[in-house]
Scaffold this motif. Structure first.
Motif, short mmCIF file in Angstrom:
data_model
loop_
_atom_site.label_atom_id
_atom_site.label_comp_id
_atom_site.label_asym_id
_atom_site.label_seq_id
_atom_site.Cartn_x
_atom_site.Cartn_y
_atom_site.Cartn_z
N ASN A 7 1.00 -1.37 -0.40
CA ASN A 7 0.30 0.04 -0.02
C ASN A 7 0.70 0.86 -0.21
O ASN A 7 1.91 1.84 0.77
CB ASN A 7 -0.98 -0.61 1.59
CG ASN A 7 -1.94 -1.04 1.14
OD1 ASN A 7 -2.78 -1.36 0.55
ND2 ASN A 7 -2.34 -2.15 1.93
N ARG A 36 -4.27 0.97 6.70
CA ARG A 36 -3.15 -0.30 7.12
C ARG A 36 -2.28 -0.31 6.69
O ARG A 36 -1.61 0.73 6.13
CB ARG A 36 -4.53 -0.98 5.58
CG ARG A 36 -5.48 -0.91 5.17
CD ARG A 36 -6.21 -1.78 6.51
NE ARG A 36 -7.98 -2.18 6.38
CZ ARG A 36 -8.29 -1.55 7.35
NH1 ARG A 36 -7.84 -0.61 8.01
NH2 ARG A 36 -9.65 -1.54 7.22
N VAL A 87 0.16 -6.27 3.01
CA VAL A 87 -1.24 -6.71 3.75
C VAL A 87 -0.34 -8.70 3.03
O VAL A 87 -1.47 -8.15 2.02
CB VAL A 87 -2.22 -6.06 3.31
CG1 VAL A 87 -3.75 -7.16 3.90
CG2 VAL A 87 -2.40 -5.17 4.28
N GLU A 91 -11.42 -8.82 4.47
CA GLU A 91 -10.65 -8.42 5.09
C GLU A 91 -10.29 -8.90 6.46
O GLU A 91 -11.93 -9.20 6.66
CB GLU A 91 -9.68 -7.48 5.17
CG GLU A 91 -10.17 -6.32 5.14
CD GLU A 91 -10.00 -4.58 5.39
OE1 GLU A 91 -8.98 -4.84 5.45
OE2 GLU A 91 -10.56 -4.14 5.39
N ARG A 112 -8.42 -9.17 11.24
CA ARG A 112 -7.43 -8.60 11.66
C ARG A 112 -6.96 -9.21 12.07
O ARG A 112 -7.56 -9.71 13.27
CB ARG A 112 -7.16 -6.71 11.19
CG ARG A 112 -8.32 -6.88 13.08
CD ARG A 112 -8.17 -5.09 13.67
NE ARG A 112 -9.14 -5.10 13.99
CZ ARG A 112 -9.45 -5.34 15.20
NH1 ARG A 112 -8.50 -5.91 16.10
NH2 ARG A 112 -10.53 -5.52 16.38
N TRP A 137 -3.51 -6.91 9.61
CA TRP A 137 -4.31 -7.23 8.48
C TRP A 137 -3.89 -8.94 7.42
O TRP A 137 -2.84 -8.54 6.92
CB TRP A 137 -4.97 -6.22 7.98
CG TRP A 137 -5.47 -5.08 8.15
CD1 TRP A 137 -4.65 -3.76 9.17
CD2 TRP A 137 -6.45 -4.65 8.74
NE1 TRP A 137 -6.67 -3.21 10.16
CE2 TRP A 137 -6.76 -3.34 9.59
CE3 TRP A 137 -7.92 -5.48 8.45
CZ2 TRP A 137 -8.65 -3.37 9.85
CZ3 TRP A 137 -9.28 -5.66 8.53
CH2 TRP A 137 -9.41 -4.66 9.47
N SER A 157 -5.64 -9.91 3.40
CA SER A 157 -6.67 -10.01 2.32
C SER A 157 -7.14 -11.32 2.37
O SER A 157 -6.43 -12.08 2.65
CB SER A 157 -7.63 -9.23 1.56
OG SER A 157 -5.56 -9.30 1.09
#
Length: 303
Positions: A86, A152, A156, A208, A210, A215, A217
């Motif tokens: 990200n 986020r 991930v 997603e 956590r 996190w 997905s």
């Protein structure tokens, strides 16, 4: 640093040190360190060429530790488990152009010698996104995120359910949240809404969950494909004691013939490593490596 409980492990074909150095150069905020080496004695016949070489390499990407396992050609990563990166403009002082430029540099490095799975470009969910499988077979989804969205982590892990696991992403999310403790919770969940390739209307286009502030997905494939989960990328849980090892092992293991050295395969085909949190300390005991190789579920007292 985030409170990380699940550690992705990537299987490497004798080139973990090289791969770690590659990722440290290709991905921003990344450091690679040899974490452990094979012993010089007590190896099985097929491992003797690895004596003294790296056993695991710790690659820290942002706040997330990803471990490279140095082994043989038995397994290889595939797109069933990829890593979303990200690129949030907020991490670049709110400068969207700087975030985009950093993404482009990372894309060029990861795609060199690799294979583009989704071209870098504009998509409904991101103004700048691409999916690439790098030269080592590891898949990365690079995304320019919206600053106004929910925050986020930089990395991930992403599970893709296809083939025999098709349309089971929601079931998997619910199962993992129930198993992984009181600090686990489901996040956003967006169904396809209409039949899309092999995906039913209720299948998950994006979901997603956590564990703490980490996190992960999950999504069902919207195209016909069969990229089964393998040991190429596994998920490791560090357990506080034998009771936690026993609980997770009993709840997750669904393929008895896959059980070996703390590894198991769950009902969806995902590979897990259920290990003691003090594994490094246990491996310092005399003949610990030989003891571990003789176990299926790891038993702390038997090291």
């Amino acid at each position: 640093m985030q409170d990380q409980r699940i550690f992705p492990n990537i299987w490497c074909n004798g080139n973990a040190e090289e791969a770690g150095e590659f990722y440290a150069a290709a991905i921003p905020r990344t450091v690679s360190v040899v974490e452990a080496r094979y012993p010089s004695e007590g190896l099985l016949d097929f491992q003797r060429d690895m004596a003294g070489k790296a056993l695991t390499v710790a690659v820290t990407i942002g706040d997330t530790l990803v471990r490279l396992i140095n082994a043989g050609p038995e397994f290889r990563p595939n797109p069933s488990i990829s890593f979303i990166l990200n690129f949030d403009p907020l991490d670049f002082g709110g400068d969207v152009a700087a975030a985009r430029a950093s993404l482009d540099v990372t894309w060029a490095a990861l795609s060199a010698g690799g294979e583009v799975l989704m071209p870098l470009g504009e998509y409904p969910f991101s103004a700048h996104y691409g999916w690439v499988q790098d030269r080592y077979g590891v898949s990365w989804q690079l995304m320019l995120t919206k600053p106004e969205g929910d925050p986020r982590p930089f990395v991930v892990p992403s599970l893709l359910f296809s083939g025999a696991a098709q349309n089971r992403a929601a079931e998997a999310i619910d199962r993992y949240v129930a198993l992984l403790g009181p600090d686990a919770a489901a996040g956003h969940r967006f169904p396809y809404g209409a039949a899309t390739g092999p995906a039913t209307p209720e299948a998950i286009m994006f979901g997603e969950f956590r564990v703490g502030d980490q996190w992960i997905s999950a999504m069902d494939s919207g195209v016909e494909m069969d990229a089964p989960f393998t040991n190429g990328v596994s998920l490791q849980v560090n357990c506080a004691d034998q009771a936690e090892i026993d609980r997770l092992w009993d709840a997750l293991s669904a393929v008895p013939e896959a059980e070996q050295c703390g590894w198991l395969v769950d009902p969806f085909g995902v590979s897990w490593q259920i290990v003691p949190a003090n594994m490094g300390e246990l491996m310092q005991r005399p003949n610990a490596y030989e003891h571990m190789m003789g176990m299926k579920k790891l038993v702390i007292a038997d090291f």
